[in-house]
Design an enzyme around this catalytic site. Structure first.
Site: not given
Ligand code: CAA
Length: 284
Positions: A118, A139, A151, A189
């Site tokens: 990242s 990424h 990315e 990021n």
């Molecule tokens: N695998 C598969 N599906 C998953 C999952 C996983 N690990 N985690 C969640 N899901 C699915 C759930 O099954 C659910 O599916 P449906 O909508 O079809 O029912 C959906 O995602 C939503 O999950 P939840 O209902 O359990 O919980 P939520 O609504 O709180 O969503 C989340 C969880 C998807 C993580 C959401 O909160 C979200 O999008 N958060 C932001 C995450 C984000 O910004 N990620 C990027 C981080 S930055 C990065 O990664 C880069 C870096 O370099 C640091």
């Protein structure tokens, strides 16, 4: 033509990339230095598929296909015939360079090497190989099966054909791709991390409670998670690491880590994975 995928590093990111690749029909060879981490990665995949089956969004046939498409390797030489090898190990440049040096010697000349880093320089990693033109950044975002973006990062040496092949591969596993330069933080990021650091700074100076900061951004801006919950989710150590790399590169206070973040990391408050960060979590 990319047919067989190699993934080195089978933590949360590596196993997620394996899952989406296997679901798209690719045979995947995965490896981690630790057998326990590889098994834990397979566990994440199984759990994610079971949850999808429970919700009626996947069926037993998909689970069988995904798990059937993933095989475990125990040495880098087994990646010789992969068309692309994606590295997703910890963010340590020396470890990554060591892996790429070895992959470069064992893989067929056509193999594309890619890193899921990242923040570290793709060009720096490519420099230890004799295939700088066949080297890209891919990424992905956490959780990989859910987040739609990848990315695709090119260095000054990445060839057009390799860039296109890597871009098409990421699209073929269901991602929408954007092109990024080999610059710390790429596109997402470099924008996201200063926002998270600012949220921590505001929490540190007592602007509002953790809940109100998070609720404010969720309900006020429509974000799925507030910034402190998101920092816990990504890992405080990861955010600190990325911030330090960007600060080192840009020497801009925008990227400087607030003292609270560093203190929490030193004290083991790493976020969800550690059971405690800005919030407390059930480790199970
Ligand atoms: N695998 C598969 N599906 C998953 C999952 C996983 N690990 N985690 C969640 N899901 C699915 C759930 O099954 C659910 O599916 P449906 O909508 O079809 O029912 C959906 O995602 C939503 O999950 P939840 O209902 O359990 O919980 P939520 O609504 O709180 O969503 C989340 C969880 C998807 C993580 C959401 O909160 C979200 O999008 N958060 C932001 C995450 C984000 O910004 N990620 C990027 C981080 S930055 C990065 O990664 C880069 C870096 O370099 C640091």
């Amino acid at each position: 033509m990319i047919r067989k995928i190699g993934i080195v590093g089978f933590g949360q990111m590596g196993s997620g990339i394996a899952q989406v690749s296997a679901a798209a029909g690719y045979p995947v060879l995965g490896m981690d230095m630790s057998d326990a981490v590889f098994k834990r990665g397979l566990g994440y995949i199984t759990k994610s598929l079971d949850k999808a089956i429970e919700k009626g969004k996947a069926d037993a046939a998909l689970k069988e296909k995904v798990l059937g498409n993933i095989k475990q390797a125990t040495a880098l030489k087994e990646f010789a015939d992969c068309d692309i090898v994606i590295e997703a190990v910890i963010e340590n440049i020396d470890i990554k360079k060591q892996i790429f040096k070895e992959l470069d010697t064992v893989c067929k000349p056509e193999t594309i090497l890619a890193s899921n880093t990242s923040s570290l320089s793709i060009g720096d990693m490519a420099s230890v190989t004799n295939r700088r033109d066949r080297f890209v950044g891919l990424h992905f975002f956490n959780p990989v099966p859910v987040m739609k973006l990848c990315e695709v990062v090119r260095t000054i040496d990445t060839s057009d054909a390799v860039f296109k092949a890597a871009f098409s591969f990421a699209e073929s596993v269901g991602k929408s791709c954007i092109t990024a330069k080999d610059s710390p933080g790429y596109v997402v990021n470099v924008l996201l991390v200063p926002y998270l650091l600012d949220a921590i700074r505001q929490f540190e100076r007592g602007l509002a409670t953790r809940e109100d900061i998070d609720t404010g951004m969720m309900l006020g801006c429509g974000h799925p998670m507030g910034p402190l919950t998101l920092t816990d989710f990504i890992g405080l150590d990861t955010i600190l690491y990325i911030a330090d790399i960007m600060f080192e590169e840009f020497k801009d206070s925008h990227y400087s880590a607030p003292p609270l973040l560093r203190r929490m990391v030193n004290a083991g408050y790493l976020g969800k994975k550690a059971g405690r960060g800005f919030y407390e979590y059930d480790k199970k």
